[in-house]
Design a protein around this motif. Structure first.
Motif, PDB file in Angstrom:
ATOM      1  N   LYS A   1     -35.829  11.929 -27.437  1.00 20.12           N
ATOM      2  CA  LYS A   1     -36.796  11.247 -28.292  1.00 20.12           C
ATOM      3  C   LYS A   1     -38.139  11.971 -28.190  1.00 20.12           C
ATOM      4  CE  LYS A   1     -34.616   6.672 -28.295  1.00 20.12           C
ATOM      5  NZ  LYS A   1     -33.290   7.180 -27.859  1.00 20.12           N
ATOM      6  N   LEU A   2     -38.135  13.165 -28.776  1.00 22.95           N
ATOM      7  CA  LEU A   2     -39.300  14.040 -28.737  1.00 22.95           C
ATOM      8  C   LEU A   2     -39.552  14.581 -30.141  1.00 22.95           C
ATOM      9  CD1 LEU A   2     -38.383  16.082 -25.525  1.00 22.95           C
ATOM     10  CD2 LEU A   2     -40.094  14.264 -25.687  1.00 22.95           C
ATOM     11  N   PRO A   3     -40.783  14.982 -30.446  1.00 21.75           N
ATOM     12  CA  PRO A   3     -41.067  15.508 -31.790  1.00 21.75           C
ATOM     13  C   PRO A   3     -40.317  16.817 -32.045  1.00 21.75           C
ATOM     14  CG  PRO A   3     -42.947  15.828 -30.319  1.00 21.75           C
ATOM     15  CD  PRO A   3     -41.989  14.939 -29.600  1.00 21.75           C
ATOM     16  N   ALA A   4     -39.675  16.887 -33.206  1.00 17.29           N
ATOM     17  CA  ALA A   4     -38.854  18.048 -33.532  1.00 17.29           C
ATOM     18  C   ALA A   4     -39.709  19.197 -34.057  1.00 17.29           C
ATOM     19  CB  ALA A   4     -37.800  17.674 -34.556  1.00 17.29           C
ATOM     20  N   LEU A   5     -39.268  20.397 -33.748  1.00 15.76           N
ATOM     21  CA  LEU A   5     -39.907  21.612 -34.249  1.00 15.76           C
ATOM     22  C   LEU A   5     -39.219  22.013 -35.554  1.00 15.76           C
ATOM     23  CD1 LEU A   5     -41.940  23.956 -33.447  1.00 15.76           C
ATOM     24  CD2 LEU A   5     -39.921  25.153 -32.602  1.00 15.76           C
ATOM     25  N   LYS A   6     -39.997  22.257 -36.587  1.00 19.02           N
ATOM     26  CA  LYS A   6     -39.444  22.687 -37.863  1.00 19.02           C
ATOM     27  C   LYS A   6     -39.261  24.205 -37.845  1.00 19.02           C
ATOM     28  CE  LYS A   6     -41.328  18.871 -40.622  1.00 19.02           C
ATOM     29  NZ  LYS A   6     -42.149  18.491 -41.797  1.00 19.02           N
ATOM     30  N   THR A   7     -38.004  24.635 -37.888  1.00 16.49           N
ATOM     31  CA  THR A   7     -37.718  26.063 -37.809  1.00 16.49           C
ATOM     32  C   THR A   7     -36.360  26.333 -38.434  1.00 16.49           C
ATOM     33  OG1 THR A   7     -37.563  27.958 -36.307  1.00 16.49           O
ATOM     34  CG2 THR A   7     -36.668  25.865 -35.520  1.00 16.49           C
ATOM     35  N   ALA A   8     -36.000  27.583 -38.568  1.00 15.58           N
ATOM     36  CA  ALA A   8     -34.706  27.947 -39.128  1.00 15.58           C
ATOM     37  C   ALA A   8     -33.597  27.456 -38.211  1.00 15.58           C
ATOM     38  CB  ALA A   8     -34.619  29.460 -39.311  1.00 15.58           C
ATOM     39  N   PRO A   9     -32.444  27.066 -38.762  1.00 23.21           N
ATOM     40  CA  PRO A   9     -31.375  26.508 -37.931  1.00 23.21           C
ATOM     41  C   PRO A   9     -30.766  27.540 -36.989  1.00 23.21           C
ATOM     42  CG  PRO A   9     -30.600  26.847 -40.171  1.00 23.21           C
ATOM     43  CD  PRO A   9     -32.071  27.095 -40.194  1.00 23.21           C
ATOM     44  N   THR A  10     -30.407  27.077 -35.797  1.00 22.24           N
ATOM     45  CA  THR A  10     -29.660  27.895 -34.837  1.00 22.24           C
ATOM     46  C   THR A  10     -28.334  27.241 -34.493  1.00 22.24           C
ATOM     47  OG1 THR A  10     -30.823  26.833 -32.995  1.00 22.24           O
ATOM     48  CG2 THR A  10     -31.742  28.908 -33.816  1.00 22.24           C
ATOM     49  N   SER A  11     -28.015  26.161 -35.195  1.00 24.25           N
ATOM     50  CA  SER A  11     -26.789  25.414 -34.940  1.00 24.25           C
ATOM     51  C   SER A  11     -26.292  24.830 -36.250  1.00 24.25           C
ATOM     52  CB  SER A  11     -27.047  24.300 -33.924  1.00 24.25           C
ATOM     53  OG  SER A  11     -25.857  23.608 -33.605  1.00 24.25           O
ATOM     54  N   GLY A  12     -24.965  24.599 -36.334  1.00 26.89           N
ATOM     55  CA  GLY A  12     -24.378  24.069 -37.547  1.00 26.89           C
ATOM     56  C   GLY A  12     -24.188  25.153 -38.593  1.00 26.89           C
ATOM     57  N   PRO A  13     -23.677  24.808 -39.786  1.00 28.89           N
ATOM     58  CA  PRO A  13     -23.491  25.808 -40.831  1.00 28.89           C
ATOM     59  C   PRO A  13     -24.832  26.254 -41.403  1.00 28.89           C
ATOM     60  CG  PRO A  13     -23.002  23.621 -41.684  1.00 28.89           C
ATOM     61  CD  PRO A  13     -23.259  23.459 -40.214  1.00 28.89           C
ATOM     62  N   PHE A  14     -24.993  27.530 -41.635  1.00 33.42           N
ATOM     63  CA  PHE A  14     -26.230  27.999 -42.260  1.00 33.42           C
ATOM     64  C   PHE A  14     -26.038  29.384 -42.871  1.00 33.42           C
ATOM     65  CE2 PHE A  14     -26.804  29.087 -37.699  1.00 33.42           C
ATOM     66  CZ  PHE A  14     -27.033  30.459 -37.783  1.00 33.42           C
TER      67      PHE A  14
ATOM     68  N   ASP B   1     -37.368  18.564 -16.812  1.00 34.62           N
ATOM     69  CA  ASP B   1     -37.801  17.214 -17.158  1.00 34.62           C
ATOM     70  C   ASP B   1     -38.604  17.254 -18.445  1.00 34.62           C
ATOM     71  OD1 ASP B   1     -40.046  18.472 -16.135  1.00 34.62           O
ATOM     72  OD2 ASP B   1     -40.824  16.665 -15.189  1.00 34.62           O
ATOM     73  N   THR B   2     -38.737  16.113 -19.103  1.00 33.92           N
ATOM     74  CA  THR B   2     -39.457  16.007 -20.357  1.00 33.92           C
ATOM     75  C   THR B   2     -40.691  15.136 -20.171  1.00 33.92           C
ATOM     76  OG1 THR B   2     -38.111  14.114 -21.033  1.00 33.92           O
ATOM     77  CG2 THR B   2     -37.340  16.287 -21.703  1.00 33.92           C
ATOM     78  N   PRO B   3     -41.661  15.191 -21.097  1.00 33.56           N
ATOM     79  CA  PRO B   3     -42.879  14.394 -20.933  1.00 33.56           C
ATOM     80  C   PRO B   3     -42.630  12.896 -20.857  1.00 33.56           C
ATOM     81  CG  PRO B   3     -43.223  16.119 -22.559  1.00 33.56           C
ATOM     82  CD  PRO B   3     -41.757  16.121 -22.239  1.00 33.56           C
ATOM     83  N   ASP B   4     -41.483  12.431 -21.404  1.00 31.87           N
ATOM     84  CA  ASP B   4     -41.198  10.994 -21.360  1.00 31.87           C
ATOM     85  C   ASP B   4     -40.413  10.593 -20.116  1.00 31.87           C
ATOM     86  OD1 ASP B   4     -38.811  12.155 -21.988  1.00 31.87           O
ATOM     87  OD2 ASP B   4     -38.424  10.955 -23.783  1.00 31.87           O
ATOM     88  N   GLY B   5     -40.307  11.512 -19.137  1.00 33.73           N
ATOM     89  CA  GLY B   5     -39.686  11.174 -17.866  1.00 33.73           C
ATOM     90  C   GLY B   5     -38.178  11.335 -17.824  1.00 33.73           C
ATOM     91  N   LYS B   6     -37.577  11.886 -18.872  1.00 31.46           N
ATOM     92  CA  LYS B   6     -36.134  12.120 -18.890  1.00 31.46           C
ATOM     93  C   LYS B   6     -35.835  13.514 -18.339  1.00 31.46           C
ATOM     94  CE  LYS B   6     -35.524   8.197 -21.049  1.00 31.46           C
ATOM     95  NZ  LYS B   6     -34.935   7.008 -20.371  1.00 31.46           N
ATOM     96  N   TRP B   7     -34.551  13.751 -18.116  1.00 27.89           N
ATOM     97  CA  TRP B   7     -34.113  15.052 -17.604  1.00 27.89           C
ATOM     98  C   TRP B   7     -32.962  15.571 -18.468  1.00 27.89           C
ATOM     99  CZ3 TRP B   7     -36.127  17.483 -13.108  1.00 27.89           C
ATOM    100  CH2 TRP B   7     -37.094  16.735 -12.432  1.00 27.89           C
ATOM    101  N   TRP B   8     -32.968  16.889 -18.692  1.00 28.26           N
ATOM    102  CA  TRP B   8     -31.968  17.522 -19.534  1.00 28.26           C
ATOM    103  C   TRP B   8     -31.542  18.842 -18.905  1.00 28.26           C
ATOM    104  CZ3 TRP B   8     -30.079  15.532 -24.242  1.00 28.26           C
ATOM    105  CH2 TRP B   8     -30.671  14.337 -24.636  1.00 28.26           C
TER     106      TRP B   8
END
Length: 548
Positions: free
Chosen positions: A347-360, A291-298
């Motif tokens: 809808k959560l704040p994103a972490l700024k980090t190196a990509p792990t998905s998509g082209p890079f 669950d997430t802090p906004d009450g959603k589940w993933w």
């Protein structure tokens, strides 16, 4: 090209290591507020996720690669940064000479009251164990072995709400009687005492065979228990980890059952979809729900992206989908729907980090003193035969070799894209026939490719070698070679490019002047379908010496 420098005898020096990759699915663009699947590409299977406050932590299987069990941190379940490895010290475990798809299977991570717990199985090297840490970055404790918990895939559940604070371990093990068919397994639960670090009383059977025993379901595994609205939910994978993979759910009013399966199981699968669909994602399962802090589940889960008839070199990867609760049941994806490559993000704040998905593109500078956390070696080193400093990774050319179920001088990172390349600059002065240093693409000891400097017949050559079955020579069979004349201390550039099931090998004696040594080699030998096992292709640097 790196500057000319004379490498120490029996030492290979590598610099300018660059990985770059892309996929056909990159054409599907993610818009604002969307994310891409998989969220962590490449050989990152069996994802388990937990939340501590506003932070999420993820772990994956690594089998007989070391350091093992990468620990990731995220604030939005999409952008992940590796912060450690839970198995990072020789002496924690002993992988012996195990095959690369043995050793540490599916880990399960859980945060509880300021402590982090990982339960895991070391297959053929000790069984089930528990490690703990106050900080998920580590250090993690030495393993506490659980001799009464057999089988694989243990996870831990803290029953704080109306459960009296009792703690439980659930796992996959053999059925209560003789197996009735191949893959007949069961799920069990054991009470656990954190103070004595032992299980309490006998195990209780939760699920025999699977949710529909009449169909002879195989391999119920990766079980987790969560509690919501007074119900205990037992989720597990079912159907094996290939194209028949799925996720199922059951529920009960008691933690020890009886558990009743959801009428519309499975809650996640891709097994009934047309095999000729474009850009397929297959083999989905082994989910963990949070669950997430906004009450959603993933849910995080594993799946694969084949480039042909169930062919994939990138291994099983980490995907993400929202969970919808329907009439008191968690559903990850309705039957008949395809896993999307692009979807609306939490809808959560994103972490700024190196990509792990998509082209890079990722360039490693080897400034030291250690390698990136994502780099691994085969099995567990008994001594330090490498150094990292001043832009150079130095490897002792030791007698242990890829192909020998040994602990060779190899460090590698995952192939994370269907189309990928890796290049490096090497300085190496082979002294005896059989000495070699260069790049490798490794699936396991019986299936790998090599390009680099070798000495043969007293001559220095640039050579492509392969091992594509257990019948090939341990040092690999020669595919292509050319004499190369290098001045003392002169470096050589090397490159491996993967294009789905094809591999290209090239070298350069001057910057940018690439010469193809072998094109269109059969890279399907690095696919899981051909090579077998549970890992993905690793791309890295390797040195071998016939003497020490």
């Amino acid at each position: 090209m790196a500057s000319s420098a004379i490498a120490a005898p029996r030492t290979a020096q590598f610099s300018n290591f660059v990985y770059e990759g892309s996929d056909p699915s990159d054409a599907i663009k993610a818009g604002p507020g969307q994310y891409r699947n998989p969220v962590v590409q490449g050989f990152y299977p069996d994802p388990s996720v937990t939340r501590a406050g506003k932070d999420f932590y993820l772990v994956n299987s690594t089998f007989a690669w070391f350091p093992g069990l990468p620990v990731f941190h995220s604030t939005d379940l999409v952008h992940w940064e590796q912060i450690g490895n839970a198995i990072d010290r020789p002496g924690m475990l002993d992988f012996k000479r195990l095959g690369l798809s043995r050793a540490v299977f599916a880990p399960a991570i859980q945060a509880h009251q300021g402590m982090f717990y990982i339960l895991n199985t070391c297959v053929d090297c000790g069984g089930n164990y528990l490690i703990t840490a106050k900080d998920p970055k580590g250090p993690w404790s030495d393993p506490v072995w659980l001799p009464k918990v057999g089988g694989i895939d243990p996870s831990i559940f803290f029953d704080d709400e109306d459960g009296g604070g009792r703690v439980w371990i659930v796992n996959n093990d053999g059925p209560p009687g003789p197996p009735e068919y191949p893959g007949h397994r069961a799920l069990w639960i054991h009470e656990y005492d954190p103070k004595t670090q032992t299980t309490v009383g006998p195990a209780t059977l939760l699920l025999d065979k699977g949710v529909d025993p009449a169909t002879k379901p195989i391999w119920p595994e990766g079980p987790h228990i969560l509690k919501k609205d007074g119900w205990y939910y037992l989720t597990a994978a079912e159907g094996g980890t290939a194209e028949g993979h799925s996720q199922v759910v059951l529920r009960s009013k008691s933690v020890t059952g009886p558990y009743v399966p959801y009428t519309n199981n499975p809650i996640l699968t891709q097994r009934d979809l047309p095999r000729d669909r474009p850009l397929p994602i297959t083999s989905a399962g082994h989910a963990d729900i949070v669950d997430t802090p906004d009450g959603k589940w993933w849910a995080t889960f594993l799946a694969v992206r084949p480039y042909g008839d169930d062919l994939y070199n990138t291994g099983r990867e980490t995907f993400l989908l929202p969970v919808e609760w329907k009439d008191g049941w968690p559903v990850i994806l309705e039957n008949g729907k395809t896993i999307p490559y692009v979807a609306d993000a939490p809808k959560l704040p994103a972490l700024k980090t190196a990509p792990t998905s998509g082209p890079f593109k990722a360039a490693e500078t080897f400034e030291g003193p250690e390698l990136p956390m994502s780099w691994m070696t085969m099995r567990i080193p008994s001594k330090r035969w490498w150094s990292v400093k001043d832009g150079t990774l130095s490897l002792e050319a030791r007698k242990d070799r890829v192909g020998g179920h040994e602990q060779p001088s190899i460090w590698a990172r995952r192939q994370q894209h269907m189309n990928a390349s890796v290049s490096t600059t090497v300085r190496f002065d082979p002294k005896a026939d059989g000495d070699k240093a260069g790049l490798v693409a490794v699936q396991n000891d019986d299936f790998y490719w090599f390009v680099g400097l070798v000495q043969a017949g007293g001559k220095t050559l640039v050579r492509v070698e392969k091992r594509t079955s257990s019948k090939d020579p341990l040092d690999g069979a020669v595919v292509a070679e050319k004499p190369v004349s290098l001045k003392s201390g002169q470096s050589l550039d090397l490159k491996i490019a993967a294009r789905g099931g094809a591999l290209d090998f090239a070298y350069a004696t001057a910057p940018g002047q690439w010469q193809t040594l072998k094109a269109d080699a059969d890279g399907t030998t690095l696919s899981t379908k051909v090579a077998g096992g549970f890992v993905g292709t690793m791309l890295g640097v390797y040195a071998h010496g016939v003497e020490e």
